[in-house]
Scaffold this motif. Sequence first.
Motif, PDB file in Angstrom:
ATOM      1  N   PHE A 275     -21.851 -17.468   9.806  1.00  0.00           N
ATOM      2  CA  PHE A 275     -21.608 -16.628  10.986  1.00  0.00           C
ATOM      3  C   PHE A 275     -20.219 -16.841  11.628  1.00  0.00           C
ATOM      4  O   PHE A 275     -19.893 -17.955  12.056  1.00  0.00           O
ATOM      5  N   LEU A 276     -19.421 -15.793  11.638  1.00  0.00           N
ATOM      6  CA  LEU A 276     -18.085 -15.775  12.260  1.00  0.00           C
ATOM      7  C   LEU A 276     -17.113 -16.774  11.605  1.00  0.00           C
ATOM      8  O   LEU A 276     -16.106 -17.137  12.226  1.00  0.00           O
ATOM      9  N   GLN A 277     -17.417 -17.178  10.391  1.00  0.00           N
ATOM     10  CA  GLN A 277     -16.509 -18.135   9.736  1.00  0.00           C
ATOM     11  C   GLN A 277     -15.478 -17.454   8.850  1.00  0.00           C
ATOM     12  O   GLN A 277     -14.552 -18.075   8.380  1.00  0.00           O
ATOM     13  N   ARG A 278     -15.692 -16.161   8.560  1.00  0.00           N
ATOM     14  CA  ARG A 278     -14.762 -15.445   7.683  1.00  0.00           C
ATOM     15  C   ARG A 278     -14.083 -14.343   8.487  1.00  0.00           C
ATOM     16  O   ARG A 278     -14.662 -13.795   9.424  1.00  0.00           O
ATOM     17  N   ALA A 279     -12.857 -14.021   8.116  1.00  0.00           N
ATOM     18  CA  ALA A 279     -12.137 -12.960   8.830  1.00  0.00           C
ATOM     19  C   ALA A 279     -11.341 -12.122   7.847  1.00  0.00           C
ATOM     20  O   ALA A 279     -10.858 -12.628   6.833  1.00  0.00           O
ATOM     21  N   MET A 280     -11.250 -10.829   8.164  1.00  0.00           N
ATOM     22  CA  MET A 280     -10.384  -9.925   7.403  1.00  0.00           C
ATOM     23  C   MET A 280      -9.239  -9.540   8.331  1.00  0.00           C
ATOM     24  O   MET A 280      -9.491  -9.046   9.432  1.00  0.00           O
ATOM     25  N   LEU A 281      -8.038  -9.810   7.889  1.00  0.00           N
ATOM     26  CA  LEU A 281      -6.868  -9.412   8.689  1.00  0.00           C
ATOM     27  C   LEU A 281      -6.305  -8.146   8.053  1.00  0.00           C
ATOM     28  O   LEU A 281      -5.851  -8.169   6.902  1.00  0.00           O
ATOM     29  N   ASN A 282      -6.380  -7.041   8.782  1.00  0.00           N
ATOM     30  CA  ASN A 282      -5.914  -5.744   8.276  1.00  0.00           C
ATOM     31  C   ASN A 282      -4.654  -5.362   9.037  1.00  0.00           C
ATOM     32  O   ASN A 282      -4.641  -5.430  10.269  1.00  0.00           O
ATOM     33  N   TYR A 283      -3.599  -4.953   8.313  1.00  0.00           N
ATOM     34  CA  TYR A 283      -2.415  -4.514   9.057  1.00  0.00           C
ATOM     35  C   TYR A 283      -1.649  -3.445   8.293  1.00  0.00           C
ATOM     36  O   TYR A 283      -1.793  -3.289   7.090  1.00  0.00           O
ATOM     37  N   PHE A 284      -0.891  -2.684   9.076  1.00  0.00           N
ATOM     38  CA  PHE A 284      -0.141  -1.546   8.543  1.00  0.00           C
ATOM     39  C   PHE A 284       1.333  -1.769   8.840  1.00  0.00           C
ATOM     40  O   PHE A 284       1.691  -2.065   9.984  1.00  0.00           O
ATOM     41  N   THR A 285       2.170  -1.616   7.805  1.00  0.00           N
ATOM     42  CA  THR A 285       3.607  -1.779   8.026  1.00  0.00           C
ATOM     43  C   THR A 285       4.317  -0.434   7.881  1.00  0.00           C
ATOM     44  O   THR A 285       3.840   0.456   7.162  1.00  0.00           O
ATOM     45  N   PHE A 286       5.449  -0.328   8.539  1.00  0.00           N
ATOM     46  CA  PHE A 286       6.265   0.891   8.450  1.00  0.00           C
ATOM     47  C   PHE A 286       6.652   1.122   6.988  1.00  0.00           C
ATOM     48  O   PHE A 286       7.111   0.223   6.308  1.00  0.00           O
ATOM     49  N   ASP A 287       6.444   2.345   6.521  1.00  0.00           N
ATOM     50  CA  ASP A 287       6.815   2.682   5.148  1.00  0.00           C
ATOM     51  C   ASP A 287       7.964   3.675   5.139  1.00  0.00           C
ATOM     52  O   ASP A 287       8.952   3.496   4.434  1.00  0.00           O
ATOM     53  N   SER A 288       7.833   4.734   5.964  1.00  0.00           N
ATOM     54  CA  SER A 288       8.866   5.760   5.920  1.00  0.00           C
ATOM     55  C   SER A 288       8.782   6.631   7.163  1.00  0.00           C
ATOM     56  O   SER A 288       7.692   6.881   7.690  1.00  0.00           O
ATOM     57  N   ALA A 289       9.949   7.088   7.598  1.00  0.00           N
ATOM     58  CA  ALA A 289       9.964   8.032   8.708  1.00  0.00           C
ATOM     59  C   ALA A 289      10.128   9.443   8.163  1.00  0.00           C
ATOM     60  O   ALA A 289      10.299  10.393   8.923  1.00  0.00           O
ATOM     61  N   ALA A 290      10.105   9.579   6.838  1.00  0.00           N
ATOM     62  CA  ALA A 290      10.313  10.886   6.196  1.00  0.00           C
ATOM     63  C   ALA A 290       9.273  11.872   6.713  1.00  0.00           C
ATOM     64  O   ALA A 290       8.179  11.460   7.106  1.00  0.00           O
ATOM     65  N   PRO A 291       9.646  13.188   6.705  1.00  0.00           N
ATOM     66  CA  PRO A 291       8.684  14.169   7.202  1.00  0.00           C
ATOM     67  C   PRO A 291       7.337  14.014   6.499  1.00  0.00           C
ATOM     68  O   PRO A 291       7.272  13.758   5.300  1.00  0.00           O
ATOM     69  N   ILE A 292       6.305  14.150   7.290  1.00  0.00           N
ATOM     70  CA  ILE A 292       4.970  13.925   6.759  1.00  0.00           C
ATOM     71  C   ILE A 292       4.197  15.226   6.840  1.00  0.00           C
ATOM     72  O   ILE A 292       4.177  15.855   7.890  1.00  0.00           O
ATOM     73  N   PRO A 293       3.581  15.648   5.762  1.00  0.00           N
ATOM     74  CA  PRO A 293       2.794  16.884   5.860  1.00  0.00           C
ATOM     75  C   PRO A 293       1.682  16.724   6.886  1.00  0.00           C
ATOM     76  O   PRO A 293       1.032  15.683   6.940  1.00  0.00           O
ATOM     77  N   GLY A 294       1.527  17.738   7.748  1.00  0.00           N
ATOM     78  CA  GLY A 294       0.506  17.653   8.802  1.00  0.00           C
ATOM     79  C   GLY A 294      -0.892  17.728   8.224  1.00  0.00           C
ATOM     80  O   GLY A 294      -1.097  17.819   7.019  1.00  0.00           O
TER      81      GLY A 294
END
Length: 502
Positions: A275-294
């Motif tokens: 119980f509560l001994q394991r953790a998942m660290l999820n993170y997002f890093t900047f990849d591109s500022a290029a135009p992104i399809p909506g």
Amino acid sequence: MGTARRKRWKWPILATLILIVAVAAQPAWKLWHAYRSDGTGVPLPKQGVADDVSRLNATPIDSLVRVSEDPEEAVAQLVSLVTLAAQRHLPISIAGARHSMGGHTIARDGVQVDMLPYKQLSLDTATHILTVGSGALWSEAIPYLDGYGRAVAVMQSDNAFSVGGSISVNCHGWQHNKAPIASTVESFRLLKADGTIVRCSRTENAELFSLVLGGYGLFGIILDVDLRTVPNERYTYHRVVVGSDNYVDMYTRLVDTDTNVRMVYGRLNVNADDFLQRAMLNYFTFDSAAPIPGGFEADGLADLKRSIFLASKDDDYGKRLRWNSEQAVTKTRIGTRITRNQVMNESPSIYMNRTADHTDILHEYFIPRRNFSRFIAAMQQHMPEHKQDLLNVTVRNVYRDTDSFLSYAHEENFAFVLFFDQLITPEAEADMLALTRKLIDAALALDGAYYLPYRLHASPEQLRKAYPMADAFFARKRQYDPHELFQNTFYRTYGAPSPLHP
Ligand SMILES: Cc1cc2nc3c(=O)[nH]c(=O)nc-3n(C[C@H](O)[C@H](O)[C@H](O)COP(=O)(O)OP(=O)(O)OC[C@H]3O[C@@H](n4cnc5c(N)ncnc54)[C@H](O)[C@@H]3O)c2cc1C
């Protein structure tokens, strides 16, 4: 001879096949059962009664007023409502999406104003300021901003909340190294108890500005809000699994040192064996500022995700199954790219309860980084002392808040968000109250605080320890609203001169 050898081989193969089917059948049956037993919807409150998402606050009201969809008409309607209610001595409470859980949107025998139709949106493309009606939901604001390549700067982890409700609780999310949403509010218009409308910002009516941000609707009706926005960038997804006692070290190594990190959240396991001994660290890093399809892709796995979540209710096998499958699925996603708006436009429908006799209950504790592991130890101690079904724990960092009067973040904190499945019975309520008070005491002992929009289980003393400015806050409420026109159960419980003690 040949037949005898074939027979000798046949049995181990058959046994292995039976074993494989048996191993696969248990989780498959579990998920199928969870899917089949899902509820179809929760009962709505009766006519003349108001409630919120908890379904634990059914309270008689005088009337419900839904504002007009036409913004100008809505403002005129609200001004005359305030005047009339003041004349008739009727309290007013204000409702957005009603996801607060302690009657924060309800005043007994009062008028409840439903702000959701007040949801106009307009972006200034030069300043990137979004002017938004306080009734707009994030699920409406995000697609609008997406069309301009912009995104919300700070919001909750889901899209179901209104802008007015979000700034009135001073919400926060998992945008990395950010203070709560108040830091992104440029200004707003407020309809006060005397029927006048004022603009509030850091330079105009500055005290009222800080009181209304995180002010739980006690100072007036927020009309439109000017919010800072940020670019809708493309991110890359990362995740690691660690022991929870190594979470902060891993966070320091991977997240603190990387200036490209934009969003982060952790998850702790809730199955009983570790119980509560394991953790998942999820993170997002900047990849591109290029135009992104909506546009937003529909989540093709929504039913499966919901079944996995439901299977974890009241069942340790299901909890392990969920933890293991989420680890397996997130592993396949490492390195994939996604836009900020796609990440933030997540609906809570995957996990929200749809049965009449149970409800979803949240707690949240803000703990200074240095005390991270000690708070986990407190949860490990207290949770098994109670009968509550803890389904999820997420962790996000929140920076110091310098904007709101009733602030919960005086330094960098890790926010622990606890999600429970609770039975709707007086016994379960009493048990949850006792658990909540223990966890609040643990948070206070570690220089932490708890979050106010959930159940009103804290004692008045605990509220004042967590929020030492609370008495000054309630005194200013009566200074700005001397006849206590704006009320709700939160105010009546903790702030009114004749409070209802929990
Ligand atoms: C499933 C779930 C997930 C959550 N996740 C997060 C999270 O990640 N981060 C976080 O910080 N919080 C989170 N919350 C809490 C959430 O941010 C608050 O409950 C928030 O108030 C919800 O917005 P709402 O529109 O439902 O507000 P409501 O519940 O409708 O209102 C909340 C308060 O705001 C006041 N208010 C609403 N509109 C106005 C207005 N126009 N003018 C003046 N006052 C107004 C109301 O009177 C009330 O006091 C979560 C809640 C749930 C149920």
